[in-house]
Design an enzyme around this catalytic site. Structure first.
Site, PDB file in Angstrom:
ATOM      1  N   GLU A  35       9.590 -17.466 -21.946  1.00  0.00           N
ATOM      2  CA  GLU A  35      10.885 -17.059 -21.582  1.00  0.00           C
ATOM      3  C   GLU A  35      11.591 -18.130 -22.378  1.00  0.00           C
ATOM      4  OE1 GLU A  35      10.899 -17.592 -16.874  1.00  0.00           O
ATOM      5  OE2 GLU A  35       8.904 -18.275 -17.218  1.00  0.00           O
ATOM      6  N   ARG A 261      -4.397 -24.096 -18.127  1.00  0.00           N
ATOM      7  CA  ARG A 261      -3.360 -24.619 -19.049  1.00  0.00           C
ATOM      8  C   ARG A 261      -3.728 -25.779 -19.829  1.00  0.00           C
ATOM      9  NH1 ARG A 261       1.953 -25.992 -15.756  1.00  0.00           N
ATOM     10  NH2 ARG A 261       2.348 -26.814 -17.790  1.00  0.00           N
ATOM     11  N   LYS A 271       8.880 -27.344 -19.055  1.00  0.00           N
ATOM     12  CA  LYS A 271      10.113 -27.547 -19.636  1.00  0.00           C
ATOM     13  C   LYS A 271      11.378 -27.939 -18.879  1.00  0.00           C
ATOM     14  CE  LYS A 271       9.682 -22.913 -21.054  1.00  0.00           C
ATOM     15  NZ  LYS A 271      10.097 -21.592 -21.681  1.00  0.00           N
TER      16      LYS A 271
END
Length: 558
Positions: A35, A261, A271
């Site tokens: 994104e 992850r 983020k």
């Protein structure tokens, strides 16, 4: 064949091997779908290496696709930074760059298809009401009063949404699945919402935007992705991924596979939280060398090869774990130890006067650029009567363990002569200002072990020929292993994460140092030139050894 046998394996590659062997797929097709709402970080590097690495090893394809469904948080600068990061890591996407926004027309039609099938409806519940109706993990949700609106009316309402006839937040389009599902993601999730926002790709064409979970699976299918690889937090979302594709007229149905992850000590991978550090001024932008972003690591002097090697070492599993920062640092240390040319820099200088060396003489000494690689050549070092050494490399008195310069004793200057400290000058506060030495002209180029008992070797630079530079020494941004667990991440910030050394003394060859090229400052660490400044600045990449390992062992012992 040998290349196939030697490539790494993991549970994802085992699935791919089985799919190819069974004929389910003739070619693998993966994608990396960031994104564009921030810079990529080291966690994204793991996904990049996985998706593009699989495409390389299986002679398949890998798309770079921007899942750009949230125009309020997205920016073209993030798009450009992501493209640069992927290329810098050594990968190239297949064909043209893809954007989910390319499919907005088709996504709208698939939403209409769900409405026509009675599988989606326009809902006017407020966000507060929707949360109340949704239920909890222990209690099922309740059906929205708008759930049974007739299909024709829903189509008309959705058309009005598209035409901008409702306010933001006034209504949404929801999938009609199961409000009693044990999976919260299946309790009639929102698939479209109203946003009067300018989009960096489509401009002002749309005022309704599809949600990520609706967009992502359809984008995968439209691109012919075979294996949709994502992290474990999307495991429950796989139910919605499959439900959407099972209920629209698309033949392609990619397989979503989840892996753990990356969680790295002394680092955050959110983020949103990284953006907070930037906005609040705790760091100097997304590419601050203390940040775990790929841009920050690049500016600090990390190499693409070191990051790829790190991703290889940590592997791909379904097991969540916290990776030691020392593993990442070991990868760049191993890389630079082999490939970085050597140079000398004195960060805390004290003047040395070699009294028996000719006052006006300048001697050019040959020094290898790498102790073990003749092919890397050598450079010339000017040697003069006055030099600088590190202040910590001299003591008036010392025990036998101190293998540097001591008053009345000898030490070797790297690639030069043996010197002996004879006397010192001090200022009024007792700080040493000058060390007066003598040298032995017969010791140039000789090994200290060859009949000459000197305790050690220290680095130096010529006082009259050195250049001055700013040296930035970096430590870990946070002083706790898991800063993400802190209520306020700013409480976990390490106040000593940056130390700026003004007017460090460097050998003259470093005036021509290329930006981002790694150098080993002998006996100090690895550094690279930072071209973000008008003046000469070097960033510390990593020390010569893991100085945190002992601290961490002590902490764990406690």
């Amino acid at each position: 064949m040998a290349e196939i046998e030697n490539r790494p394996t993991n549970f994802i590659r085992n699935i791919i091997d089985a799919d190819l062997a069974s004929g389910k797929h003739q070619q693998t097709h993966t994608r990396f779908p960031p994104e564009p709402n921030g810079f990529l970080h080291i966690g994204h590097a793991k996904s990049i290496c996985l998706n593009f690495g699989i495409a390389q090893d299986y002679n398949g394809l890998c798309n770079l696709r921007f899942d750009d469904t949230n125009p309020e948080k997205e920016d073209i600068n993030y798009v450009n930074s992501i493209k640069e990061d992927v290329n810098w890591l050594g990968f190239q996407w297949s064909g043209e760059i893809q954007y989910s926004s390319n499919y907005f027309d088709k996504l709208y039609q698939y939403a209409v298809e769900l409405i026509e099938k009675g599988l989606a409806y326009v809902c006017f519940l407020t966000p507060e009401q929707a949360r109340e109706y949704r239920g909890t993990l222990k209690e099922p949700g309740k059906n929205s009063p708008y759930r049974d609106t007739p299909v024709a009316e829903n189509l008309a309402l959705f058309e009005k949404m598209k035409n901008g006839e409702f306010k933001e937040g006034e209504c949404v389009l929801r999938a009609k699945i199961d409000m009693a599902s044990s999976f919260m993601v299946l309790r009639d999730p929102i698939i479209y919402r109203i946003r009067f926002a300018h989009h960096h790709q489509t401009g002002d064409k749309w005022c309704i935007y599809p949600m990520y979970d609706f967009t992502h699976c359809i984008s995968d299918a439209l691109e012919g992705i075979t294996h949709s690889l994502c992290t474990l937090e999307f495991q429950d979302n796989r139910r919605l991924y499959d439900w959407v594709l099972d209920n629209i007229s698309l033949e392609c149905h990619p397989q979503q596979i989840e892996f753990s992850r990356l969680n790295l000590e002394y680092t955050i991978m959110s983020k949103r939280k990284l953006n907070q550090l930037v906005v609040d001024g705790h760091v100097d932008g997304w590419d601050d060398p203390r940040m775990p972003t790929i841009a920050g690591l690049r500016r600090r002097g990390y190499t693409p090869g070191s990051i790829r090697e790190f991703c290889k070492r940590i592997g791909v599993t379904k097991q969540d774990n916290l990776v030691e920062m020392g593993m990442l640092e070991a990868c760049i240390r191993d890389d630079l130890n082999e490939n970085a040319p050597r140079a000398m820099a004195v960060l805390d200088p004290v003047r040395v006067v070699i009294e028996n060396y000719p006052q006006e003489q300048v001697e050019m000494l040959d020094a290898p650029n790498h102790p073990n690689k003749e092919e890397m050549g050598s450079r010339q070092l000017p040697f003069t009567r006055e030099v600088f050494i590190e202040r910590e490399d001299f003591r008036v008195e010392a025990n036998k363990k101190f293998k540097r310069l001591v008053l009345g004793k000898e030490v070797r200057l790297r690639n030069a002569y043996v010197i002996k400290a004879e006397r010192i000058d001090e200022d009024e506060q007792g700080n040493i200002t000058t060390i007066y030495c003598s040298y032995d002209p017969e010791t140039l180029g000789k090994n200290p072990a060859d009949g000459r008992k000197v305790k050690g070797v220290i680095h130096w630079v010529s006082a009259s020929h050195c250049i001055e530079a700013e040296v930035r020494q970096y430590d870990r941004l946070f002083n706790v292993p898991n800063p993400g667990a802190a209520e306020d991440i700013t409480d976990a910030l390490n106040p000593e994460s940056l130390k700026v050394v003004k007017n460090a003394k460097l050998e003259p060859s470093l005036s021509e140092a290329a930006a981002l090229k790694g150098y080993q400052f002998e006996r100090t660490g690895y550094f690279c030139r930072d071209d973000h400044f008008a003046h000469l600045v070097f960033n510390q990449t990593v020390g010569l050894r893991d100085s945190w390992a002992k601290i961490e062992q002590q902490d764990k012992g406690q």
